[in-house]
Each structure stands twice: as C-alpha cells, then as structure tokens.
Design a protein around this motif. Sequence first.
Motif, PDB file in Angstrom:
ATOM      1  N   GLN A  88      49.136  18.486   5.879  1.00 21.07           N
ATOM      2  CA  GLN A  88      49.570  17.190   6.405  1.00 21.07           C
ATOM      3  C   GLN A  88      50.930  17.320   7.100  1.00 21.07           C
ATOM      4  O   GLN A  88      51.132  16.785   8.191  1.00 21.07           O
ATOM      5  N   GLU A  89      51.839  18.052   6.486  1.00 24.57           N
ATOM      6  CA  GLU A  89      53.159  18.265   7.087  1.00 24.57           C
ATOM      7  C   GLU A  89      53.041  19.051   8.396  1.00 24.57           C
ATOM      8  O   GLU A  89      53.656  18.697   9.405  1.00 24.57           O
ATOM      9  N   ALA A  90      52.255  20.113   8.385  1.00 23.49           N
ATOM     10  CA  ALA A  90      52.087  20.938   9.592  1.00 23.49           C
ATOM     11  C   ALA A  90      51.457  20.140  10.721  1.00 23.49           C
ATOM     12  O   ALA A  90      51.902  20.211  11.867  1.00 23.49           O
ATOM     13  N   LEU A  91      50.423  19.373  10.395  1.00 23.22           N
ATOM     14  CA  LEU A  91      49.748  18.577  11.429  1.00 23.22           C
ATOM     15  C   LEU A  91      50.674  17.501  11.983  1.00 23.22           C
ATOM     16  O   LEU A  91      50.730  17.278  13.191  1.00 23.22           O
ATOM     17  N   SER A  92      51.421  16.856  11.109  1.00 19.17           N
ATOM     18  CA  SER A  92      52.366  15.822  11.562  1.00 19.17           C
ATOM     19  C   SER A  92      53.385  16.401  12.535  1.00 19.17           C
ATOM     20  O   SER A  92      53.656  15.824  13.595  1.00 19.17           O
ATOM     21  N   LEU A  93      53.956  17.533  12.176  1.00 21.24           N
ATOM     22  CA  LEU A  93      54.964  18.171  13.021  1.00 21.24           C
ATOM     23  C   LEU A  93      54.358  18.658  14.337  1.00 21.24           C
ATOM     24  O   LEU A  93      54.953  18.476  15.405  1.00 21.24           O
ATOM     25  N   HIS A  94      53.176  19.246  14.273  1.00 23.47           N
ATOM     26  CA  HIS A  94      52.514  19.750  15.477  1.00 23.47           C
ATOM     27  C   HIS A  94      52.181  18.586  16.427  1.00 23.47           C
ATOM     28  O   HIS A  94      52.442  18.653  17.637  1.00 23.47           O
ATOM     29  N   TYR A  95      51.629  17.521  15.887  1.00 21.86           N
ATOM     30  CA  TYR A  95      51.274  16.328  16.659  1.00 21.86           C
ATOM     31  C   TYR A  95      52.535  15.735  17.295  1.00 21.86           C
ATOM     32  O   TYR A  95      52.552  15.408  18.481  1.00 21.86           O
ATOM     33  N   TYR A  96      53.594  15.629  16.508  1.00 26.17           N
ATOM     34  CA  TYR A  96      54.873  15.104  16.988  1.00 26.17           C
ATOM     35  C   TYR A  96      55.400  15.942  18.159  1.00 26.17           C
ATOM     36  O   TYR A  96      55.830  15.408  19.181  1.00 26.17           O
ATOM     37  N   GLY A  97      55.363  17.264  17.997  1.00 27.11           N
ATOM     38  CA  GLY A  97      55.839  18.154  19.048  1.00 27.11           C
ATOM     39  C   GLY A  97      55.031  18.016  20.330  1.00 27.11           C
ATOM     40  O   GLY A  97      55.589  18.014  21.432  1.00 27.11           O
ATOM     41  N   MET A  98      53.720  17.894  20.180  1.00 27.74           N
ATOM     42  CA  MET A  98      52.870  17.736  21.362  1.00 27.74           C
ATOM     43  C   MET A  98      53.166  16.414  22.073  1.00 27.74           C
ATOM     44  O   MET A  98      53.256  16.378  23.297  1.00 27.74           O
ATOM     45  N   GLU A  99      53.333  15.346  21.300  1.00 33.22           N
ATOM     46  CA  GLU A  99      53.664  14.051  21.902  1.00 33.22           C
ATOM     47  C   GLU A  99      55.003  14.127  22.627  1.00 33.22           C
ATOM     48  O   GLU A  99      55.139  13.642  23.748  1.00 33.22           O
ATOM     49  N   LYS A 100      55.975  14.732  21.977  1.00 36.14           N
ATOM     50  CA  LYS A 100      57.313  14.842  22.558  1.00 36.14           C
ATOM     51  C   LYS A 100      57.292  15.659  23.854  1.00 36.14           C
ATOM     52  O   LYS A 100      58.033  15.372  24.785  1.00 36.14           O
ATOM     53  N   ASP A 101      56.442  16.691  23.899  1.00 31.61           N
ATOM     54  CA  ASP A 101      56.326  17.540  25.084  1.00 31.61           C
ATOM     55  C   ASP A 101      55.424  16.943  26.160  1.00 31.61           C
ATOM     56  O   ASP A 101      55.293  17.509  27.248  1.00 31.61           O
ATOM     57  N   VAL A 120      36.450  22.492   3.952  1.00 33.51           N
ATOM     58  CA  VAL A 120      36.770  21.631   5.085  1.00 33.51           C
ATOM     59  C   VAL A 120      37.320  20.335   4.506  1.00 33.51           C
ATOM     60  O   VAL A 120      36.659  19.673   3.706  1.00 33.51           O
ATOM     61  N   CYS A 121      38.557  20.007   4.883  1.00 34.72           N
ATOM     62  CA  CYS A 121      39.230  18.827   4.335  1.00 34.72           C
ATOM     63  C   CYS A 121      39.710  17.918   5.456  1.00 34.72           C
ATOM     64  O   CYS A 121      40.339  18.396   6.403  1.00 34.72           O
ATOM     65  N   PRO A 122      39.444  16.621   5.358  1.00 36.23           N
ATOM     66  CA  PRO A 122      40.034  15.697   6.324  1.00 36.23           C
ATOM     67  C   PRO A 122      41.510  15.494   5.992  1.00 36.23           C
ATOM     68  O   PRO A 122      41.876  15.307   4.830  1.00 36.23           O
ATOM     69  N   ILE A 123      42.351  15.586   6.996  1.00 34.43           N
ATOM     70  CA  ILE A 123      43.795  15.384   6.825  1.00 34.43           C
ATOM     71  C   ILE A 123      44.208  14.200   7.685  1.00 34.43           C
ATOM     72  O   ILE A 123      44.027  14.214   8.907  1.00 34.43           O
ATOM     73  N   THR A 124      44.745  13.183   7.043  1.00 40.66           N
ATOM     74  CA  THR A 124      45.165  11.966   7.744  1.00 40.66           C
ATOM     75  C   THR A 124      46.675  11.951   7.886  1.00 40.66           C
ATOM     76  O   THR A 124      47.402  12.251   6.932  1.00 40.66           O
ATOM     77  N   ILE A 125      47.122  11.616   9.083  1.00 38.11           N
ATOM     78  CA  ILE A 125      48.555  11.491   9.347  1.00 38.11           C
ATOM     79  C   ILE A 125      48.836  10.159  10.028  1.00 38.11           C
ATOM     80  O   ILE A 125      47.932   9.527  10.583  1.00 38.11           O
ATOM     81  N   TYR A 126      50.089   9.760   9.986  1.00 37.02           N
ATOM     82  CA  TYR A 126      50.562   8.533  10.635  1.00 37.02           C
ATOM     83  C   TYR A 126      51.630   8.940  11.645  1.00 37.02           C
ATOM     84  O   TYR A 126      52.815   9.028  11.298  1.00 37.02           O
ATOM     85  N   PRO A 127      51.229   9.212  12.887  1.00 37.65           N
ATOM     86  CA  PRO A 127      52.169   9.757  13.879  1.00 37.65           C
ATOM     87  C   PRO A 127      53.408   8.902  14.116  1.00 37.65           C
ATOM     88  O   PRO A 127      54.506   9.438  14.247  1.00 37.65           O
ATOM     89  N   GLU A 128      53.254   7.587  14.173  1.00 37.07           N
ATOM     90  CA  GLU A 128      54.411   6.727  14.442  1.00 37.07           C
ATOM     91  C   GLU A 128      55.411   6.764  13.292  1.00 37.07           C
ATOM     92  O   GLU A 128      56.626   6.793  13.505  1.00 37.07           O
ATOM     93  N   LEU A 129      54.910   6.784  12.080  1.00 38.66           N
ATOM     94  CA  LEU A 129      55.780   6.853  10.908  1.00 38.66           C
ATOM     95  C   LEU A 129      56.534   8.181  10.885  1.00 38.66           C
ATOM     96  O   LEU A 129      57.749   8.225  10.662  1.00 38.66           O
ATOM     97  N   TYR A 130      55.825   9.268  11.150  1.00 41.21           N
ATOM     98  CA  TYR A 130      56.465  10.587  11.164  1.00 41.21           C
ATOM     99  C   TYR A 130      57.520  10.662  12.270  1.00 41.21           C
ATOM    100  O   TYR A 130      58.624  11.169  12.058  1.00 41.21           O
TER     101      TYR A 130
END
Length: 130
Positions: free
Chosen positions: A42-55, A76-86
């Motif tokens: 969850q932490e890795a996905l949040s950071l990766h998503y954030y970086g992609m949005e920022k770029d 196989v696990c579903p991972i949910t993130i909240y991009p705006e909150l992160y």
Amino acid sequence: MKKVTYLAILEPASTGYSVYFPDFPGCISFGETIDKANAMAQEALSLHYYGMEKDGDTIPSPTQTLDPEATKGNLVCPITIYPELYSEERRNRRVKTNTTIPAWLKEKAEAQGINFSRILETALLERLES
C-alpha cells in the motif's frame, strides 16, 4: 474521496513476500509476513501513484483479472489506496530546512523560548499571502 484498487502479486520468498504490481512496472516492495507485505504494498503503490501524478504521467487503469498461469504459486491481493489523502499528507509533511542567522540573535531568541520553526512558517505564510 477518490479511492483506487490495483492487484498486487505477493511472491513467497525464503524470508517473506516480494510484492509487485502488474499495472506499475518498477513498483516493488517486500514484507516479512503477508500483513506486512500488504502494508508495504500500500505504501509503495501510494508513493508510486503520487510520483506519476506529480510527473504528469498517465495513470494506468486497474487490471481486473490476471492470468492464473502467470500467478501460479503466488498470492494475488487487491491493494486500495486514497491518492488525494496521500498527496495531502506528502504536501503537509514537515521537512527540515537550514537557515543562517547571527549568533547573537539565535541566543536571544532561545533565551526567550522562541520556536524557530513556528516563526519561520508564520513569516513565510504572511509573506506569501501579501
């Protein structure tokens, strides 16, 4: 608040679980237990998503299903993130910054118990709002 869910692959390793996301090449993590692997994912996905949005990169749509042969032996696990909150947490995190002031001024301010960070933040906000 927007939430997104992506599928993570947890690959058993001798010391835990390696984690990767088919939708995000290069987004990898690791956890010693399934719970830790999920938290780290969850932490890795949040950071990766954030970086992609920022770029300004295109965010991929979540894959709904994966080939069972490609995931054989893995979880196989579903991972949910909240991009705006992160993103908001990242923007508001405290960061250390170095400043230089005369020694006498520092001594006088410390003697009066002045919080340098609060003073600097207040002054910057006032300056930027004027």
